[in-house]
Design a protein around this motif. Sequence first.
Motif, short mmCIF file in Angstrom:
data_model
loop_
_atom_site.label_atom_id
_atom_site.label_comp_id
_atom_site.label_asym_id
_atom_site.label_seq_id
_atom_site.Cartn_x
_atom_site.Cartn_y
_atom_site.Cartn_z
N MET A 26 7.51 63.52 50.07
CA MET A 26 7.61 62.47 49.07
C MET A 26 6.77 61.27 49.47
SD MET A 26 11.76 62.69 48.81
CE MET A 26 11.88 63.02 50.59
N GLY A 27 5.84 60.85 48.60
CA GLY A 27 4.99 59.72 48.89
C GLY A 27 5.76 58.46 49.21
N TRP A 28 5.37 57.75 50.27
CA TRP A 28 5.99 56.52 50.76
C TRP A 28 7.36 56.75 51.39
CZ3 TRP A 28 2.03 53.52 50.83
CH2 TRP A 28 1.17 53.41 49.75
N VAL A 29 7.92 57.96 51.28
CA VAL A 29 9.26 58.25 51.79
C VAL A 29 9.20 59.17 53.00
CG1 VAL A 29 11.53 59.25 51.25
CG2 VAL A 29 10.29 57.94 49.50
N ALA A 30 8.45 60.26 52.88
CA ALA A 30 8.38 61.27 53.94
C ALA A 30 7.36 60.87 54.99
CB ALA A 30 8.05 62.64 53.34
N GLY A 31 7.73 59.85 55.76
CA GLY A 31 6.90 59.39 56.86
C GLY A 31 7.36 59.97 58.17
N PRO A 32 6.77 59.53 59.28
CA PRO A 32 7.09 60.11 60.59
C PRO A 32 8.58 60.08 60.96
CG PRO A 32 5.10 58.81 60.75
CD PRO A 32 5.65 58.56 59.38
N ARG A 33 9.28 59.00 60.65
CA ARG A 33 10.69 58.91 61.04
C ARG A 33 11.54 59.97 60.34
NH1 ARG A 33 14.52 53.53 60.32
NH2 ARG A 33 16.45 54.66 59.87
N LEU A 34 11.40 60.09 59.02
CA LEU A 34 12.19 61.07 58.28
C LEU A 34 11.78 62.49 58.66
CD1 LEU A 34 14.31 61.69 56.12
CD2 LEU A 34 12.48 61.60 54.40
N VAL A 35 10.50 62.73 58.77
CA VAL A 35 10.01 64.09 59.07
C VAL A 35 10.48 64.55 60.44
CG1 VAL A 35 7.94 65.47 59.48
CG2 VAL A 35 8.04 63.92 57.53
N SER A 36 10.38 63.69 61.43
CA SER A 36 10.81 64.08 62.78
C SER A 36 12.32 64.28 62.83
CB SER A 36 10.37 63.06 63.82
OG SER A 36 10.85 61.76 63.51
N ALA A 37 13.08 63.48 62.09
CA ALA A 37 14.53 63.65 62.05
C ALA A 37 14.91 64.96 61.38
CB ALA A 37 15.18 62.47 61.32
N ALA A 38 14.23 65.29 60.29
CA ALA A 38 14.49 66.55 59.60
C ALA A 38 14.14 67.73 60.50
CB ALA A 38 13.72 66.61 58.30
N ALA A 39 12.99 67.63 61.18
CA ALA A 39 12.56 68.71 62.07
C ALA A 39 13.54 68.89 63.23
CB ALA A 39 11.17 68.42 62.60
N ASN A 40 13.99 67.80 63.82
CA ASN A 40 14.95 67.89 64.92
C ASN A 40 16.29 68.42 64.46
OD1 ASN A 40 13.37 67.03 67.12
ND2 ASN A 40 13.63 64.88 66.58
N ARG A 56 -4.70 57.04 58.98
CA ARG A 56 -3.25 56.90 59.08
C ARG A 56 -2.58 58.27 59.18
NH1 ARG A 56 1.08 55.75 61.32
NH2 ARG A 56 2.95 55.87 60.04
N LEU A 57 -3.13 59.26 58.48
CA LEU A 57 -2.56 60.60 58.54
C LEU A 57 -2.60 61.15 59.97
CD1 LEU A 57 -1.43 63.23 57.45
CD2 LEU A 57 -3.76 63.87 56.75
N ARG A 58 -3.73 61.01 60.62
CA ARG A 58 -3.83 61.52 61.99
C ARG A 58 -2.82 60.82 62.90
NH1 ARG A 58 -7.59 64.59 64.64
NH2 ARG A 58 -9.18 64.33 63.02
N ALA A 59 -2.70 59.51 62.74
CA ALA A 59 -1.75 58.76 63.56
C ALA A 59 -0.32 59.18 63.26
CB ALA A 59 -1.92 57.26 63.31
N ALA A 60 -0.02 59.43 61.99
CA ALA A 60 1.33 59.84 61.59
C ALA A 60 1.68 61.21 62.16
CB ALA A 60 1.45 59.85 60.07
N VAL A 61 0.73 62.14 62.12
CA VAL A 61 0.96 63.47 62.69
C VAL A 61 1.27 63.36 64.18
CG1 VAL A 61 -0.18 65.64 63.31
CG2 VAL A 61 -0.40 64.73 60.98
N ARG A 62 0.52 62.54 64.88
CA ARG A 62 0.75 62.38 66.31
C ARG A 62 2.08 61.68 66.59
NH1 ARG A 62 -5.46 60.85 68.32
NH2 ARG A 62 -6.30 62.98 67.95
N GLU A 63 2.48 60.79 65.70
CA GLU A 63 3.78 60.12 65.87
C GLU A 63 4.92 61.12 65.72
OE1 GLU A 63 6.31 56.42 63.89
OE2 GLU A 63 4.18 56.63 63.46
N ARG A 65 4.69 64.32 66.24
CA ARG A 65 4.60 65.21 67.41
C ARG A 65 5.25 64.58 68.64
NH1 ARG A 65 3.86 69.97 66.73
NH2 ARG A 65 1.75 69.98 65.90
N SER A 66 5.16 63.27 68.75
CA SER A 66 5.75 62.58 69.91
C SER A 66 7.27 62.53 69.84
CB SER A 66 5.20 61.15 70.01
OG SER A 66 5.72 60.32 68.99
N CYS A 67 7.82 62.80 68.64
CA CYS A 67 9.28 62.70 68.44
C CYS A 67 9.97 64.04 68.35
CB CYS A 67 9.57 61.89 67.17
SG CYS A 67 9.04 60.18 67.21
N THR A 68 9.22 65.12 68.23
CA THR A 68 9.85 66.44 68.09
C THR A 68 8.93 67.54 68.59
OG1 THR A 68 10.91 67.97 66.53
CG2 THR A 68 9.00 66.75 65.72
#
Length: 355
Positions: A26-40, A56-63, A65-68
Amino acid sequence: MSGPGSIPTALTALTGVRHPIVQTGMGWVAGPRLVSAAANAGALGILASATMSVERLRAAVREVRSCTDAPFGVNLRADAADAGDRVRIIIDEGVRVASFALAPSKELIARLKDAGVVVIPSVGARRHAEKVAAWGADAVMVQGGEGGGHTGNVATTVLLPQVVHAVGIPVIAAGGFHDGRGLVAALAYGAAGIGMGTRFLLTSDSTVPAAVKAKYLAATVKDVTVTTKVDGLPHRMLRTELVDALERSGRAASLLRALRHASAFRKESGASWSGLIRDGLAMRHGKELTWSQILMAANTPMLLKASMIDGRTDLGVMASGQVAGLIDDLPSCAELVDRIMAEAQATLKTLSGAG
């Protein structure tokens, strides 16, 4: 890891996630925090990239990855002018899944699959599912009319079995799902799992402002409507005073608003005017869209951002599935996924006569 056991399906086998649940992009919603929490939590988290610049996409992917260490995916627009750059990031960064809001080309699918990326387009019609399956997609997510955002008019209960019957790849059901009973129902129809957007938006891990979440929680099923006044296409969202005003606005006012938001989104995303025009041409290809509708499409990102990032529900819109009318709490992703799986297993036990 403790918690309810999984229900193995073709989706869990294909993606490597523990549970057959997808947190949609979801645009503006599915960012690194929500995605990593869902994955975990054991679900397949999907990072929404359409509202991000390439950097920003590359940075978000790495973020993420750092959380899960769990598998996750990235959602992108196949018709975007810079789709190739975004695909390169997915490949370079070792992202497990690429999902698409629009059908990717045969060449794009092949490029991703050659790199070992699982390709899962989202579709709203059987013919689209058949097309991407023939082109080599690994699975498909089918969203019924109950789903939030851009939507069709065929209910999930009708569309899902139609697609399952038509294609020989795993099908993920989306549109109207929020609990374990829905997961069991989807599996009974032949799906390999469920996709949820609104339900994951309404979690404590979602970065959507609290006041905006409160609007969703207060909504009834009747407060969720479909309008074409935001971007010229059917769009399911919460009914608000702004949506009512948009419904009453004339064509000239709509076009002026669209120009303003196109300019704002260009600055936000780093896109050029020529890039926006190319995207518009791609959107128009094969569709009966007027240039007015294409221009109006620029409304969507900025009107969503006003609510989902800035908390200005008076200035923005809130995409929503009808299921918002059934949701009344804000669990963490871990609590939500555990609850869904426990309820699904209890439901299966009851159906088998063992309960």
